[in-house]
Enzyme design. Structure first.
Site, PDB file in Angstrom:
ATOM      1  N   GLU A  21       0.834  -1.193   0.000  1.00  0.00           N
ATOM      2  CA  GLU A  21       0.000   0.000   0.000  1.00  0.00           C
ATOM      3  C   GLU A  21       0.868   1.243   0.000  1.00  0.00           C
ATOM      4  OE1 GLU A  21      -3.510   0.322   2.722  1.00  0.00           O
ATOM      5  OE2 GLU A  21      -2.324   1.943   3.625  1.00  0.00           O
ATOM      6  N   ARG A 127     -14.729   2.256   5.555  1.00  0.00           N
ATOM      7  CA  ARG A 127     -15.387   3.387   6.194  1.00  0.00           C
ATOM      8  C   ARG A 127     -14.426   4.550   6.318  1.00  0.00           C
ATOM      9  NH1 ARG A 127     -16.619   4.036  12.453  1.00  0.00           N
ATOM     10  NH2 ARG A 127     -14.423   4.608  12.258  1.00  0.00           N
ATOM     11  N   ASP A 129     -11.227   6.598   8.692  1.00  0.00           N
ATOM     12  CA  ASP A 129     -11.048   7.083  10.061  1.00  0.00           C
ATOM     13  C   ASP A 129     -11.933   8.289  10.349  1.00  0.00           C
ATOM     14  OD1 ASP A 129      -9.069   5.173  10.449  1.00  0.00           O
ATOM     15  OD2 ASP A 129      -7.484   6.528   9.736  1.00  0.00           O
ATOM     16  N   TYR A 182     -10.284  -7.321  10.859  1.00  0.00           N
ATOM     17  CA  TYR A 182      -9.493  -6.995  12.050  1.00  0.00           C
ATOM     18  C   TYR A 182      -9.274  -8.236  12.912  1.00  0.00           C
ATOM     19  CZ  TYR A 182     -10.917  -2.446  10.403  1.00  0.00           C
ATOM     20  OH  TYR A 182     -11.134  -1.347   9.604  1.00  0.00           O
ATOM     21  N   HIS A 186     -12.222  -4.772  15.473  1.00  0.00           N
ATOM     22  CA  HIS A 186     -12.300  -3.328  15.234  1.00  0.00           C
ATOM     23  C   HIS A 186     -12.532  -2.616  16.567  1.00  0.00           C
ATOM     24  CE1 HIS A 186     -13.857   0.588  13.875  1.00  0.00           C
ATOM     25  NE2 HIS A 186     -13.245   0.340  12.733  1.00  0.00           N
ATOM     26  N   LYS A 202     -20.411  -8.095   4.578  1.00  0.00           N
ATOM     27  CA  LYS A 202     -19.654  -7.530   3.459  1.00  0.00           C
ATOM     28  C   LYS A 202     -19.464  -8.585   2.368  1.00  0.00           C
ATOM     29  CE  LYS A 202     -16.981  -4.333   6.396  1.00  0.00           C
ATOM     30  NZ  LYS A 202     -15.631  -4.054   6.947  1.00  0.00           N
TER      31      LYS A 202
END
Length: 320
Positions: A21, A127, A129, A182, A186, A202
């Site tokens: 990333e 979503r 931060d 996660y 989360h 999801k």
């Protein structure tokens, strides 16, 4: 020829793939730093590169009379342009992030249109931060509170429908998308069971794969995957890592990302005297993590590169 999804791409070869990333450059800094990161890692044949998306934030500027003015600033613009630049320069698959945080459904719609025009078909839907000045996540007006709502908009777009319900006259190739998960829960989820049900939702809505939050304890990743499979979650769950590079991270990382540092790693970090000591420890720890993950047959290992490119290069040289 049908274009493979990311999950098909990473399971097509009998090896553990490499991906990473990157962040768009800070406003006004150009692309040199971004391209240096990719140049440092491209020899390891990344299957794809994720590109983060960042919301605008309020900035307070003191005025001559002592008062403060408030304005919105987006410090890292250009996710779509960066995705296009990477594709053209490197011919590597790109996966831009599309986030709820700070964006309206109309903003998201125009982002999807721009990506479609560029021929980019892979997304990571998140979503995002909360704003720095918020105690809890608050969507912008006409925005979304949850990733599942964002997924639903993308699915409607894929089906030929704009956010307002009007038809898209000429639909393009549908987007394929991944989501986040996660292994240590989360931070806002009340428990792991709830978190897994969200991930399953999801998947039901169309997620092709999931990428984990960073972790330092492989046992927690394996336990998470096992529980996910028992819940009927069948999509690939890609482990994502980021090596420690600074002394401060031993306390900052657990607090910021809501995860645990294994005691063995914490003890080793506690006797490090310099950032260089921690950097070397982070490389060694991540190499061990990667070798164990590869032995367990994971289809891909994903890396977060921010402030860690040189370390990731050394890790990749050891394992690929």
């Amino acid at each position: 020829m049908t274009r493979m999804t990311i999950s098909e791409l990473i399971t097509a070869r009998q090896r553990t793939d490499f991906s990473f990333e990157v962040l768009p450059p800070l406003k006004g800094t150009g692309t040199d730093g971004l391209f240096r990161t990719i140049d440092a890692l491209k020899e390891f044949e990344p299957r794809y590169i994720n590109i983060t998306t960042h919301r605008s934030e309020y900035v307070y500027t003191e005025q001559p009379d002592g008062t403060f003015s408030r304005s919105r600033v987006r410090r890292r613009p250009g996710t779509i342009a960066v995705a296009s630049a990477i594709m053209q320069k490197y011919d590597i698959r790109v996966v831009p992030h599309v986030v709820c945080s700070g964006f309206t459904r109309e903003d998201i719609e125009y982002m999807l249109l721009d990506l479609q025009f560029l021929g980019i078909r892979d997304l990571l839907l998140l979503r995002g931060d909360k704003a720095k000045d918020e105690a809890r996540f608050t969507p912008v007006k006409d925005g979304y509170s949850h990733t599942t709502e964002l997924i639903e908009q993308v699915c409607r777009f894929n089906a030929g429908e704009f956010a307002d319900g009007s038809p898209i006259r000429q639909s393009g190739t549908p987007f394929s998308f991944g989501v986040a998960c996660y292994p240590e829960k989360h931070e806002e989820a009340p428990n792991m069971e709830f978190d897994l049900q969200v991930l399953k939702m999801k998947q039901t809505l169309g997620a092709d794969y999931a990428i984990t939050q960073m972790f330092f304890d492989n046992a927690k990743y394996y336990a998470f995957v096992e529980r996910a499979r028992k819940e009927g979650i069948t999509i690939p769950i890609i482990p994502a890592l980021k090596p420690m590079t600074k002394l401060s991270q031993i306390s900052v990382v657990p607090r910021t990302f809501h995860l645990d540092i294994p005691q063995e790693l914490a003890s080793a970090a506690a006797v490090c005297a310099t950032d260089d000591d921690v950097r070397q420890l982070g490389i060694e720890w991540s190499i061990a993590q990667c070798r164990d993950l590869i032995a367990h047959g994971v289809p891909c290992i994903h890396f977060y590169t921010m402030s860690a490119t040189d370390s990731i290069r050394q890790i990749a040289k050891a394992i690929y």
